[in-house]
Design an enzyme around this catalytic site. Structure first.
Site, PDB file in Angstrom:
ATOM      1  N   LYS A 133       0.789  -1.187  -0.222  1.00 33.64           N
ATOM      2  CA  LYS A 133       0.224   0.074   0.194  1.00 33.64           C
ATOM      3  C   LYS A 133       0.844   1.357  -0.017  1.00 33.64           C
ATOM      4  O   LYS A 133       2.377   1.119   0.010  1.00 33.64           O
ATOM      5  CB  LYS A 133      -1.253   0.494   1.404  1.00 33.64           C
ATOM      6  CG  LYS A 133      -2.505   0.767   1.214  1.00 33.64           C
ATOM      7  CD  LYS A 133      -3.508   0.091   0.153  1.00 33.64           C
ATOM      8  CE  LYS A 133      -4.619   0.853   0.162  1.00 33.64           C
ATOM      9  NZ  LYS A 133      -5.432  -0.449  -0.664  1.00 33.64           N
TER      10      LYS A 133
HETATM   11  P1  NAD Z   1     -12.929   7.702  -3.079  1.00 32.26           P
HETATM   12  O1  NAD Z   1     -11.800   8.575  -2.386  1.00 32.26           O
HETATM   13  O2  NAD Z   1     -13.558   7.658  -4.122  1.00 32.26           O
HETATM   14  O3  NAD Z   1     -14.467   7.644  -2.162  1.00 32.26           O
HETATM   15  C1  NAD Z   1     -14.072   8.110  -0.305  1.00 32.26           C
HETATM   16  C2  NAD Z   1     -16.410   8.619  -0.445  1.00 32.26           C
HETATM   17  O4  NAD Z   1     -16.140   8.462   1.589  1.00 32.26           O
HETATM   18  C3  NAD Z   1     -16.577   9.734  -0.332  1.00 32.26           C
HETATM   19  O5  NAD Z   1     -17.928   9.896  -0.451  1.00 32.26           O
HETATM   20  C4  NAD Z   1     -16.315  10.674   0.457  1.00 32.26           C
HETATM   21  O6  NAD Z   1     -17.158  11.183   0.563  1.00 32.26           O
HETATM   22  C5  NAD Z   1     -16.393   9.775   1.137  1.00 32.26           C
HETATM   23  N1  NAD Z   1     -15.695   9.614   3.057  1.00 32.26           N
HETATM   24  C6  NAD Z   1     -15.495  10.272   3.457  1.00 32.26           C
HETATM   25  N2  NAD Z   1     -15.269   9.535   4.701  1.00 32.26           N
HETATM   26  C7  NAD Z   1     -16.707   9.858   5.195  1.00 32.26           C
HETATM   27  C8  NAD Z   1     -17.249   9.596   6.088  1.00 32.26           C
HETATM   28  N3  NAD Z   1     -16.279  10.227   7.640  1.00 32.26           N
HETATM   29  N4  NAD Z   1     -18.766   9.283   6.070  1.00 32.26           N
HETATM   30  C9  NAD Z   1     -19.339   9.166   5.637  1.00 32.26           C
HETATM   31  N5  NAD Z   1     -18.442   9.435   4.270  1.00 32.26           N
HETATM   32  C10 NAD Z   1     -17.084   9.609   4.335  1.00 32.26           C
HETATM   33  O7  NAD Z   1     -12.625   6.102  -2.280  1.00 32.26           O
HETATM   34  P2  NAD Z   1     -13.266   4.622  -2.975  1.00 32.26           P
HETATM   35  O8  NAD Z   1     -12.104   4.898  -3.609  1.00 32.26           O
HETATM   36  O9  NAD Z   1     -14.422   4.781  -2.523  1.00 32.26           O
HETATM   37  O10 NAD Z   1     -12.440   4.175  -1.290  1.00 32.26           O
HETATM   38  C11 NAD Z   1     -13.156   3.920  -0.078  1.00 32.26           C
HETATM   39  C12 NAD Z   1     -13.054   2.672   0.699  1.00 32.26           C
HETATM   40  O11 NAD Z   1     -12.621   1.628  -0.043  1.00 32.26           O
HETATM   41  C13 NAD Z   1     -11.725   2.606   1.402  1.00 32.26           C
HETATM   42  O12 NAD Z   1     -11.286   2.352   2.219  1.00 32.26           O
HETATM   43  C14 NAD Z   1     -10.222   1.891   0.132  1.00 32.26           C
HETATM   44  O13 NAD Z   1      -9.680   1.524   0.988  1.00 32.26           O
HETATM   45  C15 NAD Z   1     -11.548   0.962   0.023  1.00 32.26           C
HETATM   46  N6  NAD Z   1     -11.056  -0.159  -1.565  1.00 32.26           N
HETATM   47  C16 NAD Z   1     -11.259   0.932  -2.582  1.00 32.26           C
HETATM   48  C17 NAD Z   1     -10.887  -0.220  -3.305  1.00 32.26           C
HETATM   49  C18 NAD Z   1     -10.684   1.245  -5.234  1.00 32.26           C
HETATM   50  O14 NAD Z   1     -10.679   0.191  -5.745  1.00 32.26           O
HETATM   51  N7  NAD Z   1     -11.051   2.397  -5.527  1.00 32.26           N
HETATM   52  C19 NAD Z   1     -11.024  -1.391  -3.500  1.00 32.26           C
HETATM   53  C20 NAD Z   1     -10.835  -1.998  -2.176  1.00 32.26           C
HETATM   54  C21 NAD Z   1     -10.926  -1.634  -1.352  1.00 32.26           C
END
Ligand code: NAD
Length: 443
Positions: A133
């Site tokens: 990561k």
């Molecule tokens: P992103 O930045 O696209 O979206 C994050 C979202 O969470 C946004 O809508 C933001 O407004 C919201 N958010 C942030 N803090 C918040 C809070 N306290 N309360 C409510 N909403 C809140 O990120 P993403 O890529 O969608 O990733 C989200 C999660 O999924 C992370 O934990 C990431 O590690 C995990 N993840 C992502 C992927 C990927 O392919 N992008 C894959 C596996 C896991």
């Protein structure tokens, strides 16, 4: 699995609190760090495996950690210093793989935890990768495109010695996107003097990205949830879903749920949430967000808070925002039948215990959100072969892997009499331990 302990779990596990979960050491009410969560989960799961204590210590430790501080010239001519990290947790099963996070709260401990979860995740879905990561301490929304590009190119240059298509392949995570992956790929390629598309995944399609990668994590979440419903004999169509986070994972999960015939009754992002008991029109909401830059003010739903969303009576709650969202202070309020972890580490060990006691099924992150890394693997394979697949093929292969992985985890949980998280960790850690044993220790 050869490495499983023969003794029943009740006999082989030390259970200080009588439930199989060790108490978290943080002070009452304090926010539990992702790292403590990851270590607590590991210590719990490893007790079900016949792993030498030395090997267990090795599996718990990150192999390589790089901290970089670097300058970025801002639009107003000022020079600002940023700090970033890239951590390789384990490479026993293959090159390390894991996203890059841009967020003001990034820390070395958080990156370590996320890298460790990547190792177990790749092993659970049985793809030939280890875990890594990266992250930069930055609020990306406060930077102009030009500043973001400068920061990305310099960060890539700083971590270039430890990334490569054969060694460690970054991807998007919170705060990063396909454009940022394009800049990373271009920077690395400029240093090499030729194009190296396979050095990162999650790239735009026109430079070697894979069809279906952007949607893969959210789609994978819903493929897994659908398989879980089948397994438990629950009715999937018409089931109610609440999603926290409306970024890449949350918005696609909500769209996939909508397309598969579920009713998305609640949604939220960092600014607040929305509720409509009849179901939110997700495509309309995505369009609204595109036009207004926010989900707030959407007229076809009532405003709710994030606390309301977590406590929403529904069939499936999908935390898809960030870590520690279901914790000791709100776990007792959860009324969903199932929690499907779209985010990494959204449930703390204390909260896990509460959810288990309430009979709520938790589909753990290392299984539920693995669709992203599965299609990243497909993208890497396509880049290496310079042979690209149709989106239908990608989705079909993704579904097959998610369904098979859910069944593997479910069977392990049934045979061992443990919850799905413990089963997924036992499966993942067990596979990494086996690979380590087969390879032997160098020198
Ligand atoms: P992103 O930045 O696209 O979206 C994050 C979202 O969470 C946004 O809508 C933001 O407004 C919201 N958010 C942030 N803090 C918040 C809070 N306290 N309360 C409510 N909403 C809140 O990120 P993403 O890529 O969608 O990733 C989200 C999660 O999924 C992370 O934990 C990431 O590690 C995990 N993840 C992502 C992927 C990927 O392919 N992008 C894959 C596996 C896991």
């Amino acid at each position: 699995m050869a490495i499983l302990k023969a003794a029943p779990p009740e006999v082989s596990v030390k259970t200080p609190n009588g439930n199989g979960w060790q108490q978290n050491q943080t002070a009452e009410g304090a926010q539990e760090s992702a790292y403590i969560t990851a270590i607590t989960q590991f210590d719990h799961a490893v007790q079900y495996l016949n792993v030498d204590v030395g090997i267990a210590a090795l599996l718990k430790t990150c192999k390589r950690e790089l901290t970089v501080s670097f300058p970025v010239k801002m639009d107003d001519g000022q020079i600002k210093i940023y700090t970033g990290y890239r951590v390789h947790h384990n490479t026993a099963r293959g090159p390390s793989k894991g996203g890059i996070r841009y967020n003001p709260n990034v820390s070395l401990d958080e990156v370590r935890a996320l890298a460790m979860w990547m190792t177990w995740k790749c092993a659970v879905v049985n793809i030939p990768y280890g875990g890594a990561k990266g992250g930069v301490i930055v609020e990306p929304k406060k930077l102009s495109m030009h500043e973001l590009e400068g920061l990305t190119r310099r960060y890539t240059t700083e971590i270039a010695p430890i990334i490569s298509p054969e060694g460690d392949i970054p991807a998007p995570d919170m705060g990063t996107n396909p454009q940022i992956m394009a800049w990373m790929m271009d920077t690395y390629s400029m240093h090499r003097g030729y194009s190296v598309p396979a050095v990162v995944t999650g790239k735009p399609l026109n430079i070697g990205g894979s069809a279906g990668r952007l949607e893969a994590t959210g789609r994978g979440v819903m493929y897994t949830v659908r398989e879980a419903f089948r397994t438990y004999g629950w009715r999937f169509e018409g089931s109610t879903v609440a999603v926290q986070g409306f970024g890449n994972v949350g918005s696609v999960t909500a769209s996939a749920a909508h397309e598969m015939g579920c009713k998305v009754i609640a949604l939220s992002d960092i600014e607040g949430g929305l509720y409509n008991p009849k179901g939110i029109d997700v495509p309309k909401l995505r369009q609204y967000r595109k036009e207004h830059g926010t989900i707030i003010g959407f007229s076809e739903a009532e405003p709710i808070t994030n606390a309301d969303l977590i406590a929403m009576p529904c069939d499936v709650l999908v935390p898809a925002a960030m870590e520690d969202q279901v914790n000791r202070s709100n776990a007792h309020t959860v009324q969903a039948r199932m929690v499907a972890e779209g985010a990494n580490g959204p449930t703390t060990p204390d909260a896990d215990r509460v959810l288990n006691e309430k009979g709520i099924i938790v589909i753990p992150d290392i299984l539920c959100n693995a669709g992203g890394v599965v299609v990243s693997y497909f993208e890497w394979v396509q880049d290496m072969q310079q042979l690209f697949w149709e989106e239908e093929d990608v989705n079909h292969r993704l579904e097959r892997i998610m369904v098979r992985s859910f069944r593997d985890v479910y069977e392990t949980s049934r045979q061992m009499g443990v919850d799905l998280r413990t089963a997924a960790l036992v499966l993942g850690i067990g596979r990494v331990a086996e690979a380590t044993k087969t390879r032997g220790l160098y020198p």
